[in-house]
Each structure stands twice: as structure tokens, then as C-alpha cells.
Design a protein around this motif. Structure first.
Motif, PDB file in Angstrom:
ATOM      1  N   VAL A 171      37.476  65.545  44.417  1.00 42.50           N
ATOM      2  CA  VAL A 171      36.387  65.496  43.444  1.00 42.50           C
ATOM      3  C   VAL A 171      35.746  66.877  43.318  1.00 42.50           C
ATOM      4  N   ALA A 172      35.054  67.093  42.207  1.00 45.84           N
ATOM      5  CA  ALA A 172      34.331  68.346  41.964  1.00 45.84           C
ATOM      6  C   ALA A 172      32.854  68.021  41.779  1.00 45.84           C
ATOM      7  N   TYR A 173      32.000  68.934  42.213  1.00 42.55           N
ATOM      8  CA  TYR A 173      30.557  68.764  42.048  1.00 42.55           C
ATOM      9  C   TYR A 173      30.118  69.444  40.765  1.00 42.55           C
ATOM     10  N   GLU A 174      29.409  68.709  39.912  1.00 49.13           N
ATOM     11  CA  GLU A 174      28.862  69.233  38.661  1.00 49.13           C
ATOM     12  C   GLU A 174      27.351  69.407  38.856  1.00 49.13           C
ATOM     13  N   PRO A 175      26.880  70.622  39.176  1.00 52.12           N
ATOM     14  CA  PRO A 175      25.465  70.810  39.501  1.00 52.12           C
ATOM     15  C   PRO A 175      24.514  70.519  38.347  1.00 52.12           C
ATOM     16  N   ALA A 176      24.925  70.747  37.110  1.00 51.55           N
ATOM     17  CA  ALA A 176      24.036  70.509  35.965  1.00 51.55           C
ATOM     18  C   ALA A 176      23.666  69.031  35.852  1.00 51.55           C
ATOM     19  N   ASP A 177      24.629  68.139  36.114  1.00 44.87           N
ATOM     20  CA  ASP A 177      24.388  66.699  36.023  1.00 44.87           C
ATOM     21  C   ASP A 177      24.130  66.060  37.385  1.00 44.87           C
ATOM     22  N   GLU A 178      24.286  66.837  38.459  1.00 46.10           N
ATOM     23  CA  GLU A 178      24.166  66.353  39.833  1.00 46.10           C
ATOM     24  C   GLU A 178      25.054  65.143  40.079  1.00 46.10           C
ATOM     25  N   VAL A 179      26.336  65.277  39.746  1.00 47.82           N
ATOM     26  CA  VAL A 179      27.317  64.219  39.987  1.00 47.82           C
ATOM     27  C   VAL A 179      28.593  64.836  40.550  1.00 47.82           C
ATOM     28  N   PHE A 180      29.350  64.013  41.257  1.00 49.37           N
ATOM     29  CA  PHE A 180      30.690  64.361  41.695  1.00 49.37           C
ATOM     30  C   PHE A 180      31.643  63.659  40.746  1.00 49.37           C
ATOM     31  N   VAL A 181      32.647  64.384  40.242  1.00 48.33           N
ATOM     32  CA  VAL A 181      33.564  63.829  39.254  1.00 48.33           C
ATOM     33  C   VAL A 181      34.986  63.920  39.781  1.00 48.33           C
ATOM     34  N   CYS A 182      35.715  62.799  39.666  1.00 50.09           N
ATOM     35  CA  CYS A 182      37.124  62.781  40.033  1.00 50.09           C
ATOM     36  C   CYS A 182      37.941  63.032  38.767  1.00 50.09           C
TER      37      CYS A 182
END
Length: 142
Positions: free
Chosen positions: A94-105
Motif C-alpha cells: 500500500v501507499a500513503y496519500e498524505p493529502a487525504d490521510e489514507v493508505f491506498v492499495c
């Protein structure tokens, strides 16, 4: 072997292979990944260099390895947080998206919130949260 017999076996093999293509993801969903390491380990980048706590400023994140398994460490509200970067659905990173504060697979569209809980997609369990310790400036995870 006759030509007809050959084609019957070929068609049976193709249907069998397509059945396996269905059951492999189904089994991965029913039996998700377990914890990926035990003990306390030093957090290193993909080149094996130790990542220090000073490198992570507010809002920054780093993907690194713990005993060969991917992990994500980030600083939020002046606190270091860490999670396994292994998706609980099918084992993708997974990657961390700091703008949305979510982890995305990227594999199947699974999303996790800032606490590692599933908010969208097929993952059956939250991300594994890791304990963070700082010793001589080095980040240790367990």
C-alpha cells in the motif's frame, strides 16, 4: 491419441486453469496475511540505509523495510506512527496519500484510514499497526 482426444484434454486443461484463477484470490481473501515479523527491528530504506527520526518532519512519510517486509512510518501531530505496508487482501504494498490521510492499495482499490482501518474495497482486516521506539535517533519497530 486421436485429434479429438487431444482437443478434449486441451479444453479440460483450460477450464481447470480458469478455475484455479478464481480460487486463488478467494483463498487469499478467506486466509489473509498474518503478522509479517516478530521482535524489534531497525527501520531501513529500500537500499538498506537506516532511517532516522530526524528525517521525518511533520506530514512526511517513508516506506522502508523491516526484515524484508515493507512498512510505512510517518509523522502526524509530532508523533511517529507505523504500519505494515502489506495489504491484508492480497499482499500488495500500500501507499500513503498524505493529502487525504489514507493508505491506498494499487491492486484492487482497497483503502485504509489514518488508523489503518478499512474504509473501502475488499481488504478483510485493518493494516497491522507497529509500535515505534526511538533509540539513538534510529527508528525501531516491533
Amino acid at each position: 491419441m486421436t485429434r479429438r482426444g487431444f482437443f478434449e484434454k486441451l479444453i479440460a486443461a483450460l477450464f481447470g486453469a480458469s478455475g484455479l484463477a478464481f480460487f486463488a484470490p478467494a483463498l487469499a481473501y478467506l486466509y489473509p496475511n498474518k503478522n509479517f515479523f516478530s521482535g524489534t527491528r531497525e527501520f531501513v530504506d529500500l537500499n538498506g540505509r537506516t532511517i532516522t527520526a530526524e528525517e521525518l518532519t511533520e506530514g512526511a512519510s517513508r516506506v522502508g523495510l523491516i526484515q524484508g517486509s515493507p512498512a510505512i512510518v510517518f509523522r502526524r501531530n509530532n508523533e511517529l506512527l507505523a504500519f505494515s505496508a502489506v495489504c491484508t487482501h492480497f499482499g500488495c504494498t500500500v501507499a500513503y496519500e498524505p493529502a487525504d490521510e489514507v493508505f491506498v492499495c494499487p491492486c484492487h482499490g482497497g483503502e485504509y484510514d489514518i488508523e489503518g482501518n478499512v474504509i473501502e474495497g475488499p481488504p478483510p482486516k485493518p493494516l497491522t499497526k507497529l509500535k515505534v521506539q526511538i533509540e539513538s535517533g534510529k527508528i525501531l519497530l516491533s
